[in-house]
Design an enzyme around this catalytic site. Structure first.
Site, PDB file in Angstrom:
ATOM      1  N   LYS A 239      25.766-100.804  -8.261  1.00 39.56           N
ATOM      2  CA  LYS A 239      25.565-100.548  -9.672  1.00 39.56           C
ATOM      3  C   LYS A 239      25.419 -99.041  -9.905  1.00 39.56           C
ATOM      4  O   LYS A 239      25.073 -98.352  -8.948  1.00 39.56           O
ATOM      5  CB  LYS A 239      24.352-101.306 -10.174  1.00 39.56           C
ATOM      6  CG  LYS A 239      23.004-100.674  -9.730  1.00 39.56           C
ATOM      7  CD  LYS A 239      21.863-101.407 -10.332  1.00 39.56           C
ATOM      8  CE  LYS A 239      21.170-100.628 -11.388  1.00 39.56           C
ATOM      9  NZ  LYS A 239      20.338 -99.514 -10.917  1.00 39.56           N
TER      10      LYS A 239
ATOM     11  N   GLU B  16       6.905-100.109 -12.347  1.00 38.47           N
ATOM     12  CA  GLU B  16       6.927 -99.127 -11.254  1.00 38.47           C
ATOM     13  C   GLU B  16       5.955 -98.010 -11.584  1.00 38.47           C
ATOM     14  O   GLU B  16       5.733 -97.706 -12.753  1.00 38.47           O
ATOM     15  CB  GLU B  16       8.324 -98.521 -11.126  1.00 38.47           C
ATOM     16  CG  GLU B  16       9.398 -99.520 -10.751  1.00 38.47           C
ATOM     17  CD  GLU B  16      10.767 -98.846 -10.687  1.00 38.47           C
ATOM     18  OE1 GLU B  16      11.128 -98.385  -9.609  1.00 38.47           O
ATOM     19  OE2 GLU B  16      11.435 -98.763 -11.722  1.00 38.47           O
TER      20      GLU B  16
ATOM     21  N   LYS C   4       2.784-100.860  -9.128  1.00 35.27           N
ATOM     22  CA  LYS C   4       4.138-101.295  -8.745  1.00 35.27           C
ATOM     23  C   LYS C   4       4.065-102.803  -8.549  1.00 35.27           C
ATOM     24  O   LYS C   4       3.374-103.281  -7.633  1.00 35.27           O
ATOM     25  CB  LYS C   4       4.532-100.582  -7.442  1.00 35.27           C
ATOM     26  CG  LYS C   4       5.726-101.188  -6.708  1.00 35.27           C
ATOM     27  CD  LYS C   4       7.003-100.488  -7.019  1.00 35.27           C
ATOM     28  CE  LYS C   4       8.172-101.020  -6.221  1.00 35.27           C
ATOM     29  NZ  LYS C   4       9.397-101.182  -6.978  1.00 35.27           N
TER      30      LYS C   4
ATOM     31  N   HIS D 248      18.871-106.281 -12.765  1.00 35.21           N
ATOM     32  CA  HIS D 248      17.792-106.961 -12.044  1.00 35.21           C
ATOM     33  C   HIS D 248      17.071-108.026 -12.881  1.00 35.21           C
ATOM     34  O   HIS D 248      16.905-109.163 -12.439  1.00 35.21           O
ATOM     35  CB  HIS D 248      16.763-105.944 -11.535  1.00 35.21           C
ATOM     36  CG  HIS D 248      17.371-104.793 -10.772  1.00 35.21           C
ATOM     37  ND1 HIS D 248      18.428-104.944  -9.919  1.00 35.21           N
ATOM     38  CD2 HIS D 248      17.052-103.472 -10.734  1.00 35.21           C
ATOM     39  CE1 HIS D 248      18.731-103.757  -9.383  1.00 35.21           C
ATOM     40  NE2 HIS D 248      17.926-102.861  -9.870  1.00 35.21           N
TER      41      HIS D 248
ATOM     42  N   ASP E 292      37.880 -85.852   1.132  1.00 32.96           N
ATOM     43  CA  ASP E 292      37.606 -85.740  -0.292  1.00 32.96           C
ATOM     44  C   ASP E 292      38.386 -86.884  -0.939  1.00 32.96           C
ATOM     45  O   ASP E 292      39.623 -86.870  -0.953  1.00 32.96           O
ATOM     46  CB  ASP E 292      38.102 -84.366  -0.776  1.00 32.96           C
ATOM     47  CG  ASP E 292      37.955 -84.203  -2.277  1.00 32.96           C
ATOM     48  OD1 ASP E 292      37.630 -85.207  -2.952  1.00 32.96           O
ATOM     49  OD2 ASP E 292      38.172 -83.081  -2.767  1.00 32.96           O
TER      50      ASP E 292
END
Ligand code: BG6
Length: 477
Positions: free
Chosen positions: A146, A214, A343, A238, A91
């Protein structure tokens, strides 16, 4: 790279149970194994909060491969790969427990590459833990995913935390678009070919459209997506990376320092979008229900777990301007959305028509030349030009023709997947396909101003039906 130059690493994946690890990292590492690019002494150490032993982890990895690797699994390759797998139960919020991880890390002298496949609120814990056991030293390195923040301020906080334990040359910030073959080819296209290099400026180019559309919706990521939206999820990283690669000046060398330097220059030259130009330079949309590939799909606010009154954008169109000598006067349209008709990722460059062309009447308002760089699907390049239609009766009937190049024409090999390439680059210790701290922060500054202007001007989203091309600026713009 020559096989004899490949050296062993310990790849430590924090968040080994998670979606990113199963969907992207494991298949990418397996493909490296397939190409004999992982040294026999490489270890892949999954770290997570699960009571698994190495065997159990192997079975999870195999399941992931069966689901996400596009081909069947080669039993011999799998056996070699399986021998590299280890699991460590930890953890990461319990810093004292890192001392136990140290024993596992100590078992090999390999350089460690830590992949932070966990949400950013865990980055600090991991850095602190690794610092505590003194495993943050050179040449060990980290790969971070990211989102690096959700604003300039939060990204600076994250970068500060990382820098407390790691030097910039140890930090590999991933934007997976930079690992795509076609994105990488942009530099070759621009800087190796006079046919493109010589027209790459505002004397020849009228405008540019960058589209990342998309068909998928938010895929059960409501909580994440609704807190962030399409602009922060896609444009800040992007689309701005693509924009900077197609507009940067030629770097002195093809190394990380020089490439990043030129990219930052253009990012810094982006004209600010604020309350003065927010109405003319941006559109924000949200998908309503519609049809995709013959299936009815729900609207954004009908998705699983949705807040019915959400005002979050799933589509954005931005008219960006770069205020420097090369690009002054050339608008760059950045368009991206979920649940659109298809797409596709493409860059389309529209060239100015020849002034006072004797063929003006034949062209009307159309552009004679268009260069389409197709990143997905069917990676390739298309040049549209005017041609005389062969006809004995009419001397000059013009017709649009296309020169078409497809990657599949030059290679039958599978094009490397983005994560496969980026993992390999991190092993080569080459940062040129990774984003620098300054690029991230400069991009956030530009995005923050847009989001702020949307808020202060109470700019509402406009609905677009799923399965369509989204929204358009009115002709006046
Ligand atoms: C990710 C975004 O970074 O990129 C996702 O978080 C998006 O929302 C994805 O779907 C798109 O990547 P690709 O490679 O499929 O274009």
């Amino acid at each position: 790279m020559k096989i004899e130059n490949i050296i062993p690493y310990d790849l430590v994946i924090f968040g080994a149970k998670g979606d990113l690890s199963c969907r992207k990292l494991i298949p990418a590492l397996y493909r490296l194994e397939l190409q004999n690019l992982l040294h026999i002494n490489t270890r892949i150490i999954g770290v997570g909060r699960a009571d698994w032993n190495n065997n159990h982890y192997s079975s999870i990895v195999l399941q992931a491969l069966k689901k996400f690797h596009s081909d069947s699994i080669d039993i011999n390759i799998w056996n070699t790969f399986k021998n590299k797998l280890y699991f460590y139960n930890l953890d990461v919020t319990k810093i004292d427990n890192f001392i136990h991880l140290k024993y596992t890390l100590n078992q090999s002298k390999n350089t460690k590459i830590y992949y932070f496949a966990v949400p950013p609120n865990k980055f600090n814990n991991i850095c602190e833990g690794l610092g505590k056991i003194q495993y943050n030293t050179q040449p060990n390195r980290i790969i971070v995913e990211k989102p690096i923040g959700v604003s300039l301020k939060s990204s600076q906080i994250i970068n500060k935390q990382l820098n407390k334990y790691f030097h910039e040359n140890q930090i590999f910030r991933i934007d997976h678009y930079l690992g795509k073959e076609t994105i990488l080819n942009l530099l070759t296209l621009r800087f190796a070919n006079p046919i493109f290099h010589n027209i790459w400026n505002n004397t020849a180019i009228k405008y540019v459209k960058i589209t990342v559309s998309e068909t998928i919706g938010i895929e059960n990521r409501w909580a994440y997506f609704d807190s962030i939206g399409q602009t922060k999820d896609m444009v800040q990283n992007h689309l701005l990376q693509i924009l900077s690669l197609i507009t940067m000046s030629v770097p002195k060398k093809l190394d990380a320092y020089h490439i990043r330097k030129q990219k930052i220059e253009v990012l810094k030259s982006l004209r600010k979008i604020d309350s003065k130009n927010i109405y003319t330079h941006t559109l924000r949309g949200q998908y309503s229900s519609g049809m995709i590939n013959g299936n009815i799909v729900p609207s954004y606010i009908e998705e699983n777990g949705a807040k019915k009154d959400s005002d979050m954008e799933t589509f954005v169109l931005i008219k960006a301007n770069i205020d420097n000598t090369t690009w002054s006067g050339v608008p760059f349209f950045l368009k991206t959305g979920k649940r659109m008709h298809t797409k596709k990722t493409e860059i389309v460059i529209y060239l100015k028509n020849i002034p006072n062309s004797i063929f003006m009447n034949h062209i009307n308002n159309n552009y004679a030349n268009k260069l389409r760089i197709i990143l997905e699907p069917n990676e390739g390049i298309e040049i549209e030009f005017l041609n005389k239609k062969p006809d004995i009766n009419n001397k000059y009937i013009l017709k649009k023709s296309k020169l078409n190049f497809q990657y599949s024409d030059i290679t039958k090999d599978k094009i490397a997947d983005a994560y496969e390439r980026l993992l390999f680059e991190s092993m080569k210790n080459d940062q040129s396909l990774f984003v620098s701290k300054e690029e991230i922060e400069t991009s956030w500054e530009w995005i923050d101003s847009i989001i702020h202007a949307w808020k202060t001007n109470k700019i509402k989203i406009q609905l677009y039906p799923s399965g369509t091309k989204g929204l358009y600026f009115s002709k006046k713009n």
